[in-house]
Design an enzyme around this catalytic site. Structure first.
Site, short mmCIF file in Angstrom:
data_model
loop_
_atom_site.label_atom_id
_atom_site.label_comp_id
_atom_site.label_asym_id
_atom_site.label_seq_id
_atom_site.Cartn_x
_atom_site.Cartn_y
_atom_site.Cartn_z
N ALA A 162 40.73 41.89 48.31
CA ALA A 162 39.64 41.30 47.93
C ALA A 162 39.52 39.91 47.99
O ALA A 162 40.26 38.93 47.74
CB ALA A 162 39.45 41.35 46.07
N GLY A 198 40.13 33.03 41.56
CA GLY A 198 40.72 34.07 42.04
C GLY A 198 40.02 35.35 41.63
O GLY A 198 38.97 35.18 41.06
N ASN A 199 40.81 36.69 41.89
CA ASN A 199 40.14 37.90 41.33
C ASN A 199 41.02 38.75 40.80
O ASN A 199 42.30 38.31 40.68
CB ASN A 199 39.09 38.50 42.59
N ARG A 200 40.60 39.73 40.23
CA ARG A 200 41.59 40.55 39.54
C ARG A 200 42.15 41.59 40.30
O ARG A 200 43.03 42.48 39.81
CB ARG A 200 40.70 41.34 38.38
N SER A 201 42.14 41.54 41.75
CA SER A 201 42.88 42.71 42.56
C SER A 201 44.48 42.49 42.23
O SER A 201 44.89 41.35 42.34
CB SER A 201 42.36 42.55 43.93
#
Ligand SMILES: Cc1cc2nc3c(=O)[nH]c(=O)nc-3n(C[C@H](O)[C@H](O)[C@H](O)COP(=O)(O)O)c2cc1C
Length: 401
Positions: A276, A209-212
């Site tokens: 993102a 995943g990502n931090r968005s």
């Protein structure tokens, strides 16, 4: 400085009790609020509640304090009128210019922005008469917030639910922030916004995943609602509450996001890709949890490319003149990378911002430069994500015009 003057019109729907929370939020955030209930509204919440919470008498008819000419003055002096809830009856009266009580008179004398938050049973909302009244009000510049889908009075569910008061408050705040001249410049437009970050599953419990957080995309959605647009928000894994007035589609992966965005984009005037979206996903999904085995090194994770949704939207516009906006989160060489990305993707605008572990992601604020293919750069100084959202919509509205 004088406090901004807001008229809270309350008509006779069951959601009148939720308007008490909206009133509280408005007064606590420094607004001078006059409540103008209809006679029907007082069957649901009494005059004492409105007066005590607002600090002003809550008058229904034009025949009280006649020497102050309230049927004219209240509307003339307002910086914003919000009718919440707006009944089917009130929408009809407003669309036809009736003036048989203090609220309908106020609507005719107000020169400021007007926001309606309709709430009613699905049948009443979908009735052709109501829909035509809503279209009339929108055409004249009013902001009519689409009702939410969910539990209605009694056991029914469907479209027609009053939005969460906290979210409606955000719409009102945005309309006020745009000032007295703010008009619904995106009225009649359908805009699609993607928000959040995709999660690409490795096994039933793990993902890449990502931090968005979704905050920038949600700010874009909220701001577009406040400018009168019909908004579809495709949200990937954000924990934020659904913005008032937006149609929210929740997705998990990049492939799901692509499908939802392309479907919504079919009749959209603009698509803003603030999500993102993962460039890669695991090549294999393990049906069971991947186990740690004694003495064995972990298997490397093979990745495959995800579809490039922004490039696809840009290359293959669903309708002529559709405006496509991308976001680029860069950690270094921000502008040079942004320009290269704009050329590669073929979109109309690219919002470039610098990100890092403690920068932008999850924060309430942002700082960016909006790039256009003709070389124009619009710098947006450090400030609330809504301010950046308004700059994006200004640029989009300019291109749509
Ligand atoms: C229990 C109850 C709940 C109601 N809820 C709603 C509602 O949510 N939305 C609506 O448009 N009308 C609703 N109505 C009907 C309105 O109260 C009715 O149309 C009334 O004439 C509206 O007057 P007003 O627009 O002047 O406030 C409800 C009526 C009752 C008795």
């Amino acid at each position: 400085m004088d406090k901004p003057k807001i008229v809270l019109g309350v008509s006779g729907g069951i959601a009148a009790y939720k308007a008490c929370e909206l009133l509280r939020r408005l007064t606590e955030s420094g607004h001078d609020v006059r409540v103008v209930p209809t006679a029907s509204a007082l069957h649901f919440v009494g005059e004492a509640t409105w007066s005590a919470l607002s600090g002003h008498p809550a008058v229904t008819q034009v025949w009280e304090s006649v020497h102050e000419v309230p049927h004219v003055r209240i509307g003339q002096q307002a910086d914003l009128v919000v009718v919440a809830p707006a009944t089917a009856d009130m929408l009809a009266k407003a669309a036809h210019g009736l003036a048989d009580d203090l609220l309908t008179n106020t609507l005719l004398t107000a020169r400021c922005p007007v926001v309606f938050a309709p709430a009613m049973h699905t049948e009443m909302w979908e009735n052709a008469a109501t829909q035509e009244n809503v279209a009339t009000l929108r055409r004249r510049g009013a902001i009519v917030v689409e009702p939410a889908v969910g539990r209605l009075t009694g056991v029914d569910t469907g479209k027609g639910r009053f939005p969460e008061p906290a979210e409606l408050f955000e719409v009102v705040r945005r309309v006020l922030a745009r000032g007295g001249d703010a008009r619904a410049d995106l009225a009649g437009r359908h805009v699609v916004v993607s928000a959040g970050g995709t999660r690409e599953p490795l096994d039933p419990v793990r993902y890449l995943g990502n931090r968005s957080s979704g905050k920038q995309g949600y700010a874009l959605a909220r701001t577009a609602v406040a400018r009168g647009a019909r908004v579809t928000l495709v949200s990937a894994n954000s924990e934020l509450p659904d913005p008032a007035g937006a149609d929210v589609v929740h997705v998990g992966t990049a492939v799901q996001l692509r499908e939802a965005v392309l479907k919504a984009a079919a009749d959209a005037d603009a698509v803003v890709m603030a999500a993102a979206v993962a460039d890669f996903r695991p090549a294999h999904y393990a049906e069971g949890k991947i186990k740690k085995r004694d003495g064995q090194e972990p298997e490397p994770v093979a990745l495959v490319r995800n579809p490039d949704v922004l490039a696809e939207l840009s290359a293959d516009r669903a309708r002529p003149g559709q405006v496509v906006v991308g976001f680029a989160a860069e950690t270094d060489d921000v502008l040079a990378n942004g320009r290269a990305k704009l050329a590669r993707k073929g979109c109309d605008l690219l919002v470039v911002n610098e990100v890092g572990e403690r920068r932008t992601f999850g924060s309430e604020e942002n700082e960016a430069v909006v790039l256009a293919p003709d070389g124009t750069e619009t710098p947006v100084p450090h400030g609330p994500k809504e301010a950046l959202a308004d700059v994006v919509w200004d640029l989009v509205a300019g291109r749509l015009a």
